[in-house]
Design an enzyme around this catalytic site. Sequence first.
Site, short mmCIF file in Angstrom:
data_model
loop_
_atom_site.label_atom_id
_atom_site.label_comp_id
_atom_site.label_asym_id
_atom_site.label_seq_id
_atom_site.Cartn_x
_atom_site.Cartn_y
_atom_site.Cartn_z
N GLY A 122 0.80 -1.23 0.00
CA GLY A 122 0.00 0.00 0.00
C GLY A 122 0.82 1.27 0.00
NE ARG A 180 -8.14 4.37 -11.99
CZ ARG A 180 -6.88 4.61 -11.71
NH1 ARG A 180 -5.94 4.08 -12.44
NH2 ARG A 180 -6.53 5.35 -10.68
CG ASP A 249 -5.00 -0.93 -14.70
OD1 ASP A 249 -4.75 -1.64 -15.68
OD2 ASP A 249 -4.16 -0.67 -13.82
#
Length: 483
Positions: A122, A180, A249
């Site tokens: 992350g 996206r 994406d």
Amino acid sequence: MPIAFDNTYARELKGAYVSVAPQGWAEPDLVLLNTAWAAHLGLDAEYLQSPEGVAMLSGHSAPATAQPIAQAYAGHQFGSFNPQLGDGRAYLLGEVVAPDGTRHDIHLKGSGRTPFSRGGDGRAVLGPVLREYLVSEAMAALGIPTTRALAACTTGDRVLRQHGLEPGAVLARSASSHLRVGTLQFFAARGQTDMVARVADYAIARHDPDLSGTEGRYLAFLSRVGARQAQLVAQWMGVGFVHGVMNTDNCTLSGETIDYGPCAFMDNYDPATVFSSIDHGGRYAYANQPGILLWNMSRLAEALLPLIDPDQDRAIALATEAVERMQDDNRAAWLSVFARKLGFEGTCPEGLVDDLHKMLEGQGVDFTRFFRLLPDAITGTPEPLKALFGTGEGLEDWLGLLTRALDKPDLAAERMRAVNPVYIPRNHLVERALEAASDHGDLNPFLSLLEHVQQPFTLREGSEVYADPAPKDAGPIVTFCGT
Ligand code: AMP
Ligand code: MG
């Protein structure tokens, strides 16, 4: 003054995100604030630099007006479909409406784990955060649609990466949206046509409001996205930009460049240029980008098919026709970018652009310098341009054709200088600047480079090192994803 976020995405697209909570850092600190961009967005720079502002920009905590969410999306990565990607190390704080009436997402990257993190930590580290800051600023200054850097922060801890522990960092960026192709694919893959429609209607309201509520809007929207992306990729081609990871994406519905991971600018002209360490097949090589865009637009068309027409055969026929038209849009956009680079006001003979690319191939010519020396070459000083070439086969003839096609060489030379940059983020300079910042806490090389690429067309005395190609011993540049 705290930010008055609006949160239309969170309000209107339930099911397209998960709410997340900022996780808190050891010692959040502001490294860089883009005060000019903050002012454009109508944000109070003093607040952004205050402890509360830095806590927000770094992802340490969020003010009450924000509604942090990790957006869901899917995507084709290097051609293979992954039904679940999503913001694995990012969240959207909310939207702001700038004084000019435009709406912008304020989004953090490197903000910690989310339910979409899969195996990832992350996190982001300082070098890549500064790379995105720099390259997105350069793109904006070059007039190329892009997400914008608002701030770079450090978190006070260290994060393990390929070469050891690096300073943890967070990029705060704005975008006209983070929608996206993959956002629509996420729901299309699950057969949730109602959600595809809701996301598409939301995207239309944000990016093509004139289409809102109209019949046939989804097909028209497909064409609009295709047209915006065609312009975008043509502009990349014009400055030698290789995005590096044109997965669906990373392909926006807004037509902005997003996600500066393994991207870089080509030095010597070579259509096969690839920088990314994982792009072994050259899928996202420089010259493949317009073709990949078409491929991505076909995936967008597929996601929209159930909305285009209830009769799926008819929907396929309509979508196919729209995507085929994009092929022409792509070439027209590319020709128009190069016509401008060659000093034309409108169109130029197509053969001139095709021949240019043939002539540059295999000559080891620095792409950026070529276009900066061209105005001199057509106004009586061709030697520096000729010196760039190996054999220079075909150069004389091509210059002759160009000069004859241009009306007034002096005016054309001026136009060339206005659109062809002197300063781009040269890879060897970027690497050096990021290393100084990340390894030695020295931001000065980064700030000097930033200053040059923010005014890319203005030639500066004594700034040759920023315009020169990499020294011969600089070695090849390799870039990495997910850094
Ligand atoms: P990117 O290649 O940066 O566009 O990222 C592709 C996907 O991987 C996205 O879903 C990201 O959120 C996710 N991702 C990239 N890096 C990390 C990371 N360090 N931790 C968690 N997820 C990540
Ligand atoms: Mg991405």
